[in-house]
Design an enzyme around this catalytic site. Structure first.
Site, PDB file in Angstrom:
ATOM      1  N   HIS A 159     -21.889  20.262  57.183  1.00 51.63           N
ATOM      2  CA  HIS A 159     -22.968  20.940  57.931  1.00 51.63           C
ATOM      3  C   HIS A 159     -23.922  21.530  56.889  1.00 51.63           C
ATOM      4  O   HIS A 159     -24.447  20.817  56.042  1.00 51.63           O
ATOM      5  CB  HIS A 159     -22.295  21.968  58.854  1.00 51.63           C
ATOM      6  CG  HIS A 159     -23.167  22.581  59.890  1.00 51.63           C
ATOM      7  ND1 HIS A 159     -24.447  22.188  60.162  1.00 51.63           N
ATOM      8  CD2 HIS A 159     -22.920  23.624  60.764  1.00 51.63           C
ATOM      9  CE1 HIS A 159     -24.950  22.930  61.147  1.00 51.63           C
ATOM     10  NE2 HIS A 159     -24.039  23.812  61.522  1.00 51.63           N
ATOM     11  N   HIS A 212     -26.436  11.561  60.519  1.00 54.53           N
ATOM     12  CA  HIS A 212     -26.548  12.645  61.479  1.00 54.53           C
ATOM     13  C   HIS A 212     -25.947  12.220  62.802  1.00 54.53           C
ATOM     14  O   HIS A 212     -26.083  11.059  63.182  1.00 54.53           O
ATOM     15  CB  HIS A 212     -28.018  13.038  61.688  1.00 54.53           C
ATOM     16  CG  HIS A 212     -28.165  14.413  62.220  1.00 54.53           C
ATOM     17  ND1 HIS A 212     -28.114  14.682  63.564  1.00 54.53           N
ATOM     18  CD2 HIS A 212     -28.312  15.602  61.589  1.00 54.53           C
ATOM     19  CE1 HIS A 212     -28.240  15.983  63.723  1.00 54.53           C
ATOM     20  NE2 HIS A 212     -28.353  16.566  62.561  1.00 54.53           N
ATOM     21  N   ASP A 268     -30.882  18.140  54.640  1.00 58.19           N
ATOM     22  CA  ASP A 268     -30.297  18.657  53.401  1.00 58.19           C
ATOM     23  C   ASP A 268     -30.607  17.814  52.172  1.00 58.19           C
ATOM     24  O   ASP A 268     -30.318  18.236  51.052  1.00 58.19           O
ATOM     25  CB  ASP A 268     -28.770  18.769  53.558  1.00 58.19           C
ATOM     26  CG  ASP A 268     -28.393  19.847  54.555  1.00 58.19           C
ATOM     27  OD1 ASP A 268     -28.995  20.922  54.490  1.00 58.19           O
ATOM     28  OD2 ASP A 268     -27.511  19.612  55.396  1.00 58.19           O
TER      29      ASP A 268
HETATM   30  N1  CMC Z   1     -22.657   8.312  53.813  1.00 54.92           N
HETATM   31  C1  CMC Z   1     -22.019   7.142  54.079  1.00 54.92           C
HETATM   32  N2  CMC Z   1     -21.611   6.784  55.305  1.00 54.92           N
HETATM   33  C2  CMC Z   1     -21.847   7.635  56.305  1.00 54.92           C
HETATM   34  C3  CMC Z   1     -22.515   8.869  56.110  1.00 54.92           C
HETATM   35  C4  CMC Z   1     -22.909   9.188  54.804  1.00 54.92           C
HETATM   36  N3  CMC Z   1     -23.536  10.347  54.543  1.00 54.92           N
HETATM   37  N4  CMC Z   1     -22.607   9.516  57.277  1.00 54.92           N
HETATM   38  C5  CMC Z   1     -22.021   8.734  58.180  1.00 54.92           C
HETATM   39  N5  CMC Z   1     -21.554   7.607  57.605  1.00 54.92           N
HETATM   40  C6  CMC Z   1     -20.859   6.494  58.260  1.00 54.92           C
HETATM   41  C7  CMC Z   1     -19.400   6.872  58.476  1.00 54.92           C
HETATM   42  O1  CMC Z   1     -18.595   6.479  57.393  1.00 54.92           O
HETATM   43  C8  CMC Z   1     -19.070   6.118  59.743  1.00 54.92           C
HETATM   44  O2  CMC Z   1     -18.862   4.781  59.413  1.00 54.92           O
HETATM   45  P1  CMC Z   1     -17.785   3.886  60.229  1.00 54.92           P
HETATM   46  O3  CMC Z   1     -18.321   3.831  61.637  1.00 54.92           O
HETATM   47  O4  CMC Z   1     -17.809   2.582  59.513  1.00 54.92           O
HETATM   48  O5  CMC Z   1     -16.482   4.605  60.135  1.00 54.92           O
HETATM   49  C9  CMC Z   1     -20.360   6.192  60.553  1.00 54.92           C
HETATM   50  O6  CMC Z   1     -21.407   6.328  59.570  1.00 54.92           O
HETATM   51  C10 CMC Z   1     -20.406   7.374  61.511  1.00 54.92           C
HETATM   52  O7  CMC Z   1     -20.161   8.564  60.736  1.00 54.92           O
HETATM   53  P2  CMC Z   1     -19.419   9.845  61.272  1.00 54.92           P
HETATM   54  O8  CMC Z   1     -18.954  10.657  60.131  1.00 54.92           O
HETATM   55  O9  CMC Z   1     -18.394   9.436  62.298  1.00 54.92           O
HETATM   56  O10 CMC Z   1     -20.598  10.547  62.021  1.00 54.92           O
HETATM   57  P3  CMC Z   1     -20.578  12.009  62.625  1.00 54.92           P
HETATM   58  O11 CMC Z   1     -21.597  12.004  63.682  1.00 54.92           O
HETATM   59  O12 CMC Z   1     -19.200  12.429  62.971  1.00 54.92           O
HETATM   60  O13 CMC Z   1     -21.008  12.925  61.381  1.00 54.92           O
HETATM   61  C11 CMC Z   1     -22.333  13.833  59.675  1.00 54.92           C
HETATM   62  C12 CMC Z   1     -22.316  13.288  61.106  1.00 54.92           C
HETATM   63  C13 CMC Z   1     -23.649  14.499  59.430  1.00 54.92           C
HETATM   64  C14 CMC Z   1     -21.211  14.896  59.551  1.00 54.92           C
HETATM   65  C15 CMC Z   1     -22.097  12.675  58.696  1.00 54.92           C
HETATM   66  O14 CMC Z   1     -23.182  11.770  58.754  1.00 54.92           O
HETATM   67  C16 CMC Z   1     -21.887  13.171  57.278  1.00 54.92           C
HETATM   68  O15 CMC Z   1     -20.759  13.516  56.928  1.00 54.92           O
HETATM   69  N6  CMC Z   1     -22.954  13.204  56.434  1.00 54.92           N
HETATM   70  C17 CMC Z   1     -22.848  13.734  55.090  1.00 54.92           C
HETATM   71  C18 CMC Z   1     -22.880  15.269  55.138  1.00 54.92           C
HETATM   72  C19 CMC Z   1     -24.262  15.777  55.475  1.00 54.92           C
HETATM   73  O16 CMC Z   1     -25.259  15.362  54.907  1.00 54.92           O
HETATM   74  N7  CMC Z   1     -24.291  16.769  56.385  1.00 54.92           N
HETATM   75  C20 CMC Z   1     -25.533  17.427  56.790  1.00 54.92           C
HETATM   76  C21 CMC Z   1     -25.894  17.103  58.192  1.00 54.92           C
HETATM   77  S1  CMC Z   1     -27.558  17.575  58.651  1.00 54.92           S
HETATM   78  C22 CMC Z   1     -27.663  19.271  58.534  1.00 54.92           C
HETATM   79  C23 CMC Z   1     -26.635  20.024  59.248  1.00 54.92           C
HETATM   80  O17 CMC Z   1     -26.324  19.779  60.400  1.00 54.92           O
HETATM   81  O18 CMC Z   1     -26.131  20.938  58.638  1.00 54.92           O
END
Ligand code: CMC
Length: 416
Positions: free
Chosen positions: A257, A296, A352
């Site tokens: 987050h 996201h 971010d």
């Molecule tokens: N790098 C590589 N792959 C990714 C990323 C990433 N940053 N984000 C998502 N994916 C892939 C993930 O591996 C998954 O692939 P698969 O379907 O093959 O297993 C797919 O995309 C869906 O990802 P998820 O983690 O299930 O998605 P989510 O909706 O649960 O999580 C998220 C959203 C923001 C937590 C995630 O994208 C993430 O961990 N990003 C990196 C951390 C980040 O930048 N967070 C800040 C978010 S924006 C500001 C805020 O809210 O604070």
């Protein structure tokens, strides 16, 4: 100078409109007939928790709207004070309302002697600054005689106090970590300018003050994100606003987050040079490592906040060759991620990704990035807590039990 910032934001908006023009027009809002039928995935994906008029995130168009107003326009023309008023009270203020709101924020920003002494007596600087911030807000709650009054009126006043006081605490945390003397607020400055001053010890330039203001506007609210939902869940038991915001800070701290901004800068530093990006990215993908600052739950298009922060990062990076190199690494990393994951999974930079470069160019320590996020997001947290409080019903979802059913109790001497 600030005209240049306006121009950059305007150009970012034009790019956003051009690129998402062909996306279908989204359903804006519609009244909900409770209970709502929807599919809920892990992490409550797809769940609808409430109706709201505060903010709207359209993931396919890449829209972020506060109370009907587009974040591009707000970052071009508004201030954090005005945006906070908009979020809390539901409309843009008149000049008189804004003046009164700013005067109140200024009054609350100057900590009382009791608050000052209590916050400064905390063992600050031993852990993460977000833990310092969390503890300091908790202490402010102890000292506020109105904190147990959970009426909308009393909690609204606490919301304003928290919006005013978080920048001061953040300044105290930033300075005491390094043994520097903390500074009291200067209510004559804007909240953004005063935040920069209380962290750095120097009067900010006009450019720094405006860029910080834009950053605070852009981070102020963002739908039913984890920390907002956390704050709302805590308040839904009619606990109190301080407890709700303490919980929100705890949730924001995590690297999935708000903590991602800190993680992004560490990633860029780890990569070290634009020449290393391709090799680093290949290895990260092989290791199934997430690239911080990308992806996201809601946005399946370019995050509009990143559209604004990208050109601001570019502008400020010119100040210092080290920051310029981080910016070049970021641009190359963005292109590597988009060319693979953008196409395959609609993964783009989020808020971010470029914010850290902006803060680093302002010489702000990496560990302080997430507290700055909290300084801004407290406006959204409190606005949404207050909105929900008006028609409060305690949050109480269920977990599906998948463990064994009714096994026999085995005495300890008979267990294998
Ligand atoms: N790098 C590589 N792959 C990714 C990323 C990433 N940053 N984000 C998502 N994916 C892939 C993930 O591996 C998954 O692939 P698969 O379907 O093959 O297993 C797919 O995309 C869906 O990802 P998820 O983690 O299930 O998605 P989510 O909706 O649960 O999580 C998220 C959203 C923001 C937590 C995630 O994208 C993430 O961990 N990003 C990196 C951390 C980040 O930048 N967070 C800040 C978010 S924006 C500001 C805020 O809210 O604070």
């Amino acid at each position: 100078m600030t005209d240049q910032i306006k121009e950059l934001i305007k150009a970012a908006k034009e790019r956003a409109v051009k690129e998402t023009d062909s996306e279908p027009e989204p359903a804006l809002t519609s009244a909900v007939d409770w209970p709502v039928d929807c599919k809920v995935g892990l992490g409550l994906e797809g769940a609808v928790a409430c109706e709201t008029t505060i903010g709207y995130v359209n993931g396919s168009k890449g829209w972020l709207i506060y109370r009907g107003l587009d974040c591009f326009e707000l970052s071009e023309f508004s201030t954090f004070e005005e945006t906070s008023y908009l979020l809390i009270f539901g409309k843009l203020p008149t000049q008189k309302e804004l003046d009164e709101f700013k005067a109140k924020l200024g009054k609350y920003r100057v900590l009382t002697q009791e608050e000052w002494d209590a916050v400064n007596a905390l063992p600050l600087g031993k852990g993460h600054p977000m833990s310092d911030l969390r503890s300091a807000v908790s202490v402010l709650g102890l000292l506020d005689p109105t904190s147990e009054d959970t009426s909308v009126e009393a909690e609204t006043e606490v919301a304003i106090k928290l919006i005013a006081k978080l920048p001061v605490i953040t300044g105290i945390v930033a300075r005491t970590r390094h043994g520097e003397k903390p500074l009291q607020a200067n209510p004559d400055l804007s909240l953004a300018a005063d935040l920069v001053r209380m962290m750095s010890g120097n009067e900010p330039t006009e450019e720094d003050a405006r860029v910080m203001d834009v950053c605070l506007i852009l981070h102020a609210d963002h739908g039913m994100n984890a920390s907002t939902f956390t704050s709302m869940v805590v308040n839904s038991s009619l606990s109190d606003m301080y407890s709700s915001i303490v919980a929100g800070i705890g949730s924001l701290k995590g690297p999935l987050h708000g903590g991602a901004n800190e993680a992004v800068l560490k990633t860029l530093e780890e990569i070290g040079s634009p020449d290393n990006v391709d090799a680093w990215y290949k290895k990260a993908r092989e290791q199934k490592r997430k690239v911080m600052g990308f992806g996201h739950r809601v946005y399946k298009a370019y995050d509009p906040r990143a559209r604004v922060l990208h050109p601001l990062a570019e502008l400020l990076s010119k100040r210092d060759p080290k920051i310029q190199s981080l910016y070049e690494i970021a641009v190359k990393l963005e292109s590597a991620v988009i060319s693979e994951l953008g196409k395959e999974k609609k993964i783009f930079p989020n808020v971010d990704f470029y914010s850290g470069i902006v803060y680093a160019a302002m010489k702000i320590e990496t560990e302080m990035f997430t507290p700055i996020f909290a300084v801004s997001r407290v406006a959204g947290w409190t606005a949404r807590v207050l909105e929900y409080l008006k028609k409060n019903r305690i949050f109480r979802p269920r977990g599906i039990y998948v463990g064994p059913a009714r096994e026999e109790y085995v005495p300890i001497d008979k267990r294998g």
